[in-house]
Scaffold this motif. Structure first.
Motif, PDB file in Angstrom:
ATOM      1  N   GLN A  14     -19.709 -40.183 -62.787  1.00 30.93           N
ATOM      2  CA  GLN A  14     -19.060 -38.918 -63.174  1.00 30.93           C
ATOM      3  C   GLN A  14     -17.762 -38.708 -62.405  1.00 30.93           C
ATOM      4  O   GLN A  14     -16.778 -38.216 -62.950  1.00 30.93           O
ATOM      5  CB  GLN A  14     -19.985 -37.731 -62.892  1.00 30.93           C
ATOM      6  N   ILE A  15     -17.786 -39.066 -61.119  1.00 29.32           N
ATOM      7  CA  ILE A  15     -16.575 -38.927 -60.306  1.00 29.32           C
ATOM      8  C   ILE A  15     -15.487 -39.840 -60.855  1.00 29.32           C
ATOM      9  O   ILE A  15     -14.332 -39.421 -61.040  1.00 29.32           O
ATOM     10  CB  ILE A  15     -16.859 -39.266 -58.819  1.00 29.32           C
ATOM     11  N   ALA A  18     -14.089 -38.460 -64.166  1.00 31.03           N
ATOM     12  CA  ALA A  18     -13.224 -37.291 -63.949  1.00 31.03           C
ATOM     13  C   ALA A  18     -11.883 -37.717 -63.349  1.00 31.03           C
ATOM     14  O   ALA A  18     -10.837 -37.170 -63.697  1.00 31.03           O
ATOM     15  CB  ALA A  18     -13.918 -36.270 -63.049  1.00 31.03           C
ATOM     16  N   CYS A  19     -11.923 -38.693 -62.449  1.00 28.44           N
ATOM     17  CA  CYS A  19     -10.677 -39.190 -61.858  1.00 28.44           C
ATOM     18  C   CYS A  19      -9.799 -39.820 -62.933  1.00 28.44           C
ATOM     19  O   CYS A  19      -8.597 -39.536 -63.023  1.00 28.44           O
ATOM     20  CB  CYS A  19     -10.966 -40.186 -60.745  1.00 28.44           C
ATOM     21  N   GLN A  21      -9.745 -39.229 -66.094  1.00 30.25           N
ATOM     22  CA  GLN A  21      -9.207 -38.201 -67.002  1.00 30.25           C
ATOM     23  C   GLN A  21      -8.058 -37.417 -66.384  1.00 30.25           C
ATOM     24  O   GLN A  21      -7.294 -36.761 -67.084  1.00 30.25           O
ATOM     25  CB  GLN A  21     -10.329 -37.238 -67.421  1.00 30.25           C
ATOM     26  N   ASN A  22      -7.962 -37.473 -65.043  1.00 20.47           N
ATOM     27  CA  ASN A  22      -6.896 -36.734 -64.380  1.00 20.47           C
ATOM     28  C   ASN A  22      -5.891 -37.652 -63.695  1.00 20.47           C
ATOM     29  O   ASN A  22      -5.159 -37.217 -62.800  1.00 20.47           O
ATOM     30  CB  ASN A  22      -7.506 -35.763 -63.368  1.00 20.47           C
ATOM     31  N   SER A  26     -10.459 -43.114 -58.010  1.00 20.16           N
ATOM     32  CA  SER A  26     -11.762 -42.612 -57.550  1.00 20.16           C
ATOM     33  C   SER A  26     -11.934 -42.739 -56.035  1.00 20.16           C
ATOM     34  O   SER A  26     -12.722 -42.011 -55.448  1.00 20.16           O
ATOM     35  CB  SER A  26     -12.913 -43.273 -58.301  1.00 20.16           C
ATOM     36  N   ASP A 207     -19.964 -28.168 -61.065  1.00 20.01           N
ATOM     37  CA  ASP A 207     -18.528 -28.002 -61.362  1.00 20.01           C
ATOM     38  C   ASP A 207     -17.693 -29.163 -60.832  1.00 20.01           C
ATOM     39  O   ASP A 207     -16.489 -29.012 -60.580  1.00 20.01           O
ATOM     40  CB  ASP A 207     -18.003 -26.658 -60.817  1.00 20.01           C
ATOM     41  N   ALA A 209     -16.453 -31.823 -62.282  1.00 22.25           N
ATOM     42  CA  ALA A 209     -15.288 -32.237 -63.078  1.00 22.25           C
ATOM     43  C   ALA A 209     -14.117 -31.261 -62.930  1.00 22.25           C
ATOM     44  O   ALA A 209     -12.971 -31.691 -62.746  1.00 22.25           O
ATOM     45  CB  ALA A 209     -15.679 -32.381 -64.551  1.00 22.25           C
ATOM     46  N   GLN A 210     -14.399 -29.948 -62.981  1.00 24.23           N
ATOM     47  CA  GLN A 210     -13.335 -28.956 -62.782  1.00 24.23           C
ATOM     48  C   GLN A 210     -12.692 -29.132 -61.410  1.00 24.23           C
ATOM     49  O   GLN A 210     -11.479 -28.986 -61.249  1.00 24.23           O
ATOM     50  CB  GLN A 210     -13.869 -27.516 -62.867  1.00 24.23           C
ATOM     51  N   ILE A 212     -12.514 -31.835 -59.516  1.00 24.49           N
ATOM     52  CA  ILE A 212     -11.677 -33.043 -59.432  1.00 24.49           C
ATOM     53  C   ILE A 212     -10.373 -32.848 -60.206  1.00 24.49           C
ATOM     54  O   ILE A 212      -9.310 -33.295 -59.770  1.00 24.49           O
ATOM     55  CB  ILE A 212     -12.479 -34.276 -59.903  1.00 24.49           C
ATOM     56  N   ALA A 213     -10.445 -32.115 -61.316  1.00 27.35           N
ATOM     57  CA  ALA A 213      -9.215 -31.790 -62.059  1.00 27.35           C
ATOM     58  C   ALA A 213      -8.260 -30.971 -61.201  1.00 27.35           C
ATOM     59  O   ALA A 213      -7.041 -31.045 -61.372  1.00 27.35           O
ATOM     60  CB  ALA A 213      -9.560 -31.046 -63.347  1.00 27.35           C
TER      61      ALA A 213
END
Ligand SMILES: *Cc1c(COP(=O)(O)O)cnc(C)c1O
Length: 230
Positions: A14-15, A18-19, A21-22, A26, A207, A209-210, A212-213
């Motif tokens: 998941q980390i 999310a990384c 996507q932004n 990682s 939270d 993902a939020q 990491i964003a």
């Protein structure tokens, strides 16, 4: 039965998603496993799976675990719970990081106790400190308010036995994106002021993902690794 190794692999996944996507790497995000209320046997399982950073909230419980797990000598312990003045000595003696500093007086006591701890054990380094920010002010009472952050940061930065590493926050449940963006902005401001600042401790099981964003560099994950707490 709970499979700690799979849970950690899942969170790492998941980390890294999310990384991706932004447009972040990682390696920029450290996983802190929050083991409060969970037995040493599960911490050992996490250790066997390669996990090294662990977070605890309750001092008495934490100190017992740290003693019992001394043989795992590359574990890194983070204190993330509320701090009363009478607890600063044990925190300064037992932890590498503390994420929940919110008052000048507490910082001053941690600095004095860390000085004594270093005098007794030359291998100890200054205590790594994140300032806990009250980012959802109406809801939560803990944390320094944004208006008082400068003064506290300036004080910690001048403490010889503390290293100012960054900010920590616990946003309210379902906090809006603006809350995360404000956290990111305050972190970037602090980073521009102090070269030692490199850590935004933000994001929990719900939270991640939020967070990491918004630039989080350390996510504090309990439930998703160790299961629900009773
Ligand atoms: C308990 C706790 C966590 C972990 O929360 P989960 O929702 O179980 O991942 C993270 N940070 C702090 C400060 C906590 O007290």
């Amino acid at each position: 039965m709970i499979n700690i190794k799979n849970n950690i692999a899942d969170i790492e996944q998941q980390i890294s998603l999310a990384c991706q996507q932004n447009a972040r790497k990682s390696e920029e995000v450290c996983l802190l496993a929050v083991s409060k209320t969970k037995p040493n046997s599960l911490i050992e399982q996490a250790y066997q799976a390669g996990q090294r950073h662990f977070g605890e909230n309750y001092l008495q419980e934490a100190v017992e675990k740290i003693q019992a797990l001394k043989h795992l000598n590359d574990l890194c312990w983070h204190f993330i719970g509320p701090i009363q003045s009478n607890k600063t000595k044990l925190i300064a003696e037992n932890f590498t990081w503390v994420h929940s500093v919110e008052r000048l007086k507490i910082a001053e006591r941690l600095n004095n106790h860390r000085q004594q701890a270093i005098a007794a054990n030359k291998d100890l380094k200054p205590l790594n400190v994140c300032l806990q920010l009250n980012i959802s002010e109406e809801i939560s009472k803990s944390g320094v308010s944004a208006s008082e952050l400068d003064e506290l940061a300036n004080f910690v930065n001048q403490c010889e036995y503390l290293t100012l590493r960054g900010l920590m926050a616990i946003p309210e449940k379902n906090a809006p994106k603006s809350t995360y963006m404000q956290m990111q902005r305050l972190f970037n401001q602090l980073k521009a002021q102090y070269p030692s600042v490199d850590t935004l401790s933000l994001g929990m099981s719900n939270d991640l993902a939020q967070a990491i964003a918004a630039g989080s560099t350390m996510v504090r994950i309990g439930t998703a690794i160790f299961g629900a707490r009773g």
